[in-house]
Design an enzyme around this catalytic site. Structure first.
Site, PDB file in Angstrom:
ATOM      1  N   GLU A 222       0.801  -1.158  -0.017  1.00  0.00           N
ATOM      2  CA  GLU A 222       0.135  -0.039   0.139  1.00  0.00           C
ATOM      3  C   GLU A 222       0.954   1.207  -0.108  1.00  0.00           C
ATOM      4  OE1 GLU A 222      -1.916   0.388   4.320  1.00  0.00           O
ATOM      5  OE2 GLU A 222      -3.552   2.153   2.998  1.00  0.00           O
TER       6      GLU A 222
ATOM      7  N   LYS B 274      -9.336   3.001  -1.062  1.00  0.00           N
ATOM      8  CA  LYS B 274      -9.814   2.106  -0.224  1.00  0.00           C
ATOM      9  C   LYS B 274     -11.291   3.343   1.045  1.00  0.00           C
ATOM     10  CE  LYS B 274      -6.632   1.266   4.226  1.00  0.00           C
ATOM     11  NZ  LYS B 274      -5.468   1.791   4.863  1.00  0.00           N
TER      12      LYS B 274
ATOM     13  N   CYS C 118      -4.523  -3.061   3.640  1.00  0.00           N
ATOM     14  CA  CYS C 118      -4.710  -2.732   4.638  1.00  0.00           C
ATOM     15  C   CYS C 118      -5.667  -2.854   5.830  1.00  0.00           C
ATOM     16  CB  CYS C 118      -3.648  -1.775   4.670  1.00  0.00           C
ATOM     17  SG  CYS C 118      -2.785  -1.425   6.557  1.00  0.00           S
TER      18      CYS C 118
HETATM   19  O1  LIG Z   1       1.710   4.983   7.084  1.00  0.00           O
HETATM   20  C1  LIG Z   1       2.174   4.079   6.960  1.00  0.00           C
HETATM   21  O2  LIG Z   1       3.811   4.803   7.129  1.00  0.00           O
HETATM   22  C2  LIG Z   1       2.145   2.939   7.457  1.00  0.00           C
HETATM   23  N1  LIG Z   1       0.618   3.054   7.376  1.00  0.00           N
HETATM   24  C3  LIG Z   1      -0.509   3.364   6.384  1.00  0.00           C
HETATM   25  O3  LIG Z   1      -0.170   3.520   5.003  1.00  0.00           O
HETATM   26  C4  LIG Z   1      -1.399   2.329   6.061  1.00  0.00           C
HETATM   27  C5  LIG Z   1      -2.858   3.972   6.650  1.00  0.00           C
HETATM   28  S1  LIG Z   1      -2.201   4.247   7.713  1.00  0.00           S
HETATM   29  N2  LIG Z   1      -2.181   2.166   7.477  1.00  0.00           N
HETATM   30  C6  LIG Z   1      -2.986   0.482   7.866  1.00  0.00           C
HETATM   31  O4  LIG Z   1      -3.898   1.112   6.925  1.00  0.00           O
HETATM   32  C7  LIG Z   1      -2.374  -0.163   8.754  1.00  0.00           C
HETATM   33  C8  LIG Z   1      -3.878  -1.202   9.238  1.00  0.00           C
HETATM   34  C9  LIG Z   1      -2.889  -1.668  10.703  1.00  0.00           C
HETATM   35  O5  LIG Z   1      -1.547  -1.779  10.859  1.00  0.00           O
HETATM   36  C10 LIG Z   1      -3.890  -2.213  11.556  1.00  0.00           C
HETATM   37  O6  LIG Z   1      -5.453  -2.289  11.187  1.00  0.00           O
HETATM   38  O7  LIG Z   1      -4.288  -2.695  12.541  1.00  0.00           O
END
Ligand SMILES: O=C(O)CNC(=O)[C@H](CS)NC(=O)CCC(=O)C(=O)O
Length: 269
Positions: A40, A110, A147
């Site tokens: 992602e 998303k 995600c």
């Molecule tokens: O920005 C970053 O470096 C990493 N993360 C993302 O890009 C995305 C959106 S903030 N992550 C998730 O959706 C994690 C979900 C998750 O970890 C859960 O459902 O527990």
């Protein structure tokens, strides 16, 4: 269908990340992949100032997607990867693209934003304003999810009811207590409750857990990576899906309609 999941450590520089995606795409193509799932949000990753994703967002006809698209030209592999694109309201969409033979064949924005565990993705990301999608890859139907979406069984079920036999799930799963277990449990649960394959890719930078894996329709992990960049492979063939659905016919054995009526408080059946 031959499926690969690929992971790498994303940097703040989209050009470096493009090179990593192009390299994994070339490896997948050489290995005969029908489907490659990449992480992602691969335009850029910021460990601290995550709002900066707004500055590096690119439209789907921008240089990143155009170049990755070009990398699929003349090839066979369908590549699914996540980027961020301007949304028009100052925030960005967290968008998956499916690319094949030089063309954009599908996109998915998303739906469920990661406003959890102290993060607030919706501060800089706008939730989807369009429905989810299933894309045909070499005759197999592949549903797209991103995600945090994996925590919502109704989305996976919707995709499976629309024909998906494989769920492609790019991710950047954030580290934290028990979070590796959440990841594995959620992937296996979505696979098992829907008797479908789950091909999940996780970015493997310092903030995120990597652990890309392919889970079969009875919930067994068939291939996985740990925390280093690379590819993992599995034959996500329709025969295995059919056999699993014969052994464990949960989809056929359902009794509930989409909205079962609940008894009112105090009402007897
Ligand atoms: O920005 C970053 O470096 C990493 N993360 C993302 O890009 C995305 C959106 S903030 N992550 C998730 O959706 C994690 C979900 C998750 O970890 C859960 O459902 O527990």
């Amino acid at each position: 269908m031959r499926t690969a999941v690929g992971q790498f450590t994303a940097s703040p520089d989209w050009k470096e990340n493009l090179l990593a995606c192009q390299d994994l795409t070339a490896q997948a193509e050489r290995g005969g992949a029908d489907l490659l799932v990449l992480p992602e949000g691969v335009l850029a990753r910021f460990t601290e100032d995550r709002h900066r994703i707004r500055e590096v967002a690119q439209p789907l006809d921008g240089p990143f997607v155009s170049a990755l698209c070009e990398a699929t030209a003349g090839g066979h592999t369908t590549v699914v990867a996540g980027i961020h694109e301007p949304s028009g309201d100052g925030r960005v969409f967290n968008t998956l693209v499916a690319l094949r033979d030089g063309r954009l064949v599908a996109r998915y924005r998303k739906i469920h934003l990661y406003d959890a565990f102290g993060d607030q993705e919706s501060a800089h990301v706008r939730p989807a304003d369009e429905p989810p999608v299933v894309v045909d890859v070499a005759g197999t139907q592949v549903g797209l999810m991103t995600c945090y979406d994996v925590r919502f069984p109704e989305l996976a079920r919707l995709l499976v009811d629309a024909g998906a036999e494989v769920l492609a799930l790019p991710a950047a799963w954030v580290r934290g207590p028990a979070k590796e277990r959440h990841w594995e449990v959620m992937l296996a649960a979505r696979a098992l409750e829907n008797t479908c394959w789950v091909a999940a890719s996780g970015e493997c930078g310092p903030r995120n857990i990597g652990n890309s894996m392919i889970v079969d329709p009875l919930g067994t992990v068939r291939a996985r990576l740990s925390h280093s960049p690379g590819l993992a492979w599995a034959e996500t063939d329709p025969e295995t899906t059919l056999a699993a659905r014969r052994t464990l016919p949960v989809l056929a054995n359902r009794r509930f309609a989409v909205s079962p009526r609940l008894l009112a408080p105090g009402e007897l059946p």
